[in-house]
Scaffold this active site. Sequence first.
Site, PDB file in Angstrom:
ATOM      1  CE  LYS A  64      60.733  -2.903 -26.464  1.00 15.13           C
ATOM      2  NZ  LYS A  64      61.261  -2.932 -25.063  1.00 15.13           N
ATOM      3  CE1 TYR A 123      65.914   0.074 -26.640  1.00 12.81           C
ATOM      4  CE2 TYR A 123      66.078  -1.766 -28.155  1.00 12.81           C
ATOM      5  CZ  TYR A 123      65.331  -0.974 -27.297  1.00 12.81           C
ATOM      6  OH  TYR A 123      63.994  -1.240 -27.115  1.00 12.81           O
ATOM      7  NE  ARG A 161      58.749   6.483 -21.583  1.00  8.97           N
ATOM      8  CZ  ARG A 161      59.738   5.591 -21.627  1.00  8.97           C
ATOM      9  NH1 ARG A 161      60.124   5.058 -22.788  1.00  8.97           N
ATOM     10  NH2 ARG A 161      60.348   5.206 -20.532  1.00  8.97           N
ATOM     11  CG  ASN A 210      59.468  -3.953 -21.993  1.00  6.84           C
ATOM     12  OD1 ASN A 210      59.755  -4.214 -23.163  1.00  6.84           O
ATOM     13  ND2 ASN A 210      60.059  -2.999 -21.306  1.00  6.84           N
ATOM     14  CG  HIS A 229      60.896   1.768 -28.251  1.00  3.97           C
ATOM     15  ND1 HIS A 229      61.860   2.052 -27.319  1.00  3.97           N
ATOM     16  CD2 HIS A 229      60.847   2.845 -29.078  1.00  3.97           C
ATOM     17  CE1 HIS A 229      62.385   3.241 -27.578  1.00  3.97           C
ATOM     18  NE2 HIS A 229      61.795   3.742 -28.644  1.00  3.97           N
ATOM     19  CD  GLU A 236      63.768   6.295 -29.897  1.00  2.00           C
ATOM     20  OE1 GLU A 236      64.470   5.874 -28.964  1.00  2.00           O
ATOM     21  OE2 GLU A 236      62.511   6.275 -29.869  1.00  2.00           O
TER      22      GLU A 236
END
Length: 161
Positions: free
Chosen positions: A20, A60, A96, A123, A126, A137
């Site tokens: 990000k 999103y 993840r 954070n 992604h 995605e």
Amino acid sequence: ALSSTSNIPGVRERTLVAVKPDGVQRRLVGQIIQRFETRGFKLVGLKMLQASEDLLAQHYASLNRKPFYPSLLRYMNSGPVVAMVWEGHNVVKSTRMLVGDTNPAEAKPGTIRGDFSIHISRNIIHASDSVEVAQAEIALWFRRSELMEWECCDHGSVYQL
Ligand code: UDP
């Protein structure tokens, strides 16, 4: 001779990862890529881009009623991101785990968010949260021609052939 044909199911699984704007600003791109490379995953797509509001709204869409949605889109649109596609066995779930909890306060040390970030609004990274979401995605962020088909020379050492 090494062959890309493995008898392990799901070796061709792919996931979308994006550093990000805060991760780019903080010069964490190299360290983040390194974690995926050293784990053994294969990079099949990589680009830097300024994500458009349209792209981010689609990305999103499931969050568009959340109170943080407007600020999330502003944050994600605030500068360039580095999007990538990683391939390998169980890559969605493993990614993840490498990335850590959405809230850095809950993310374990050793995870990307747990090592490099403090607050949920910044954070760093992604990662797709399921195989189905990953497919959607990847199709949203990358053209087919931007995804590379190539054989990793250590395939037989990372997987059982
Ligand atoms: N987010 C936020 N505040 C929240 C929850 C989420 O700013 O209370 C942001 C954060 O950047 C997060 C993103 O929205 O990464 C997407 O949220 P999701 O629940 O899908 O988490 P992720 O899949 O990114 O871990």
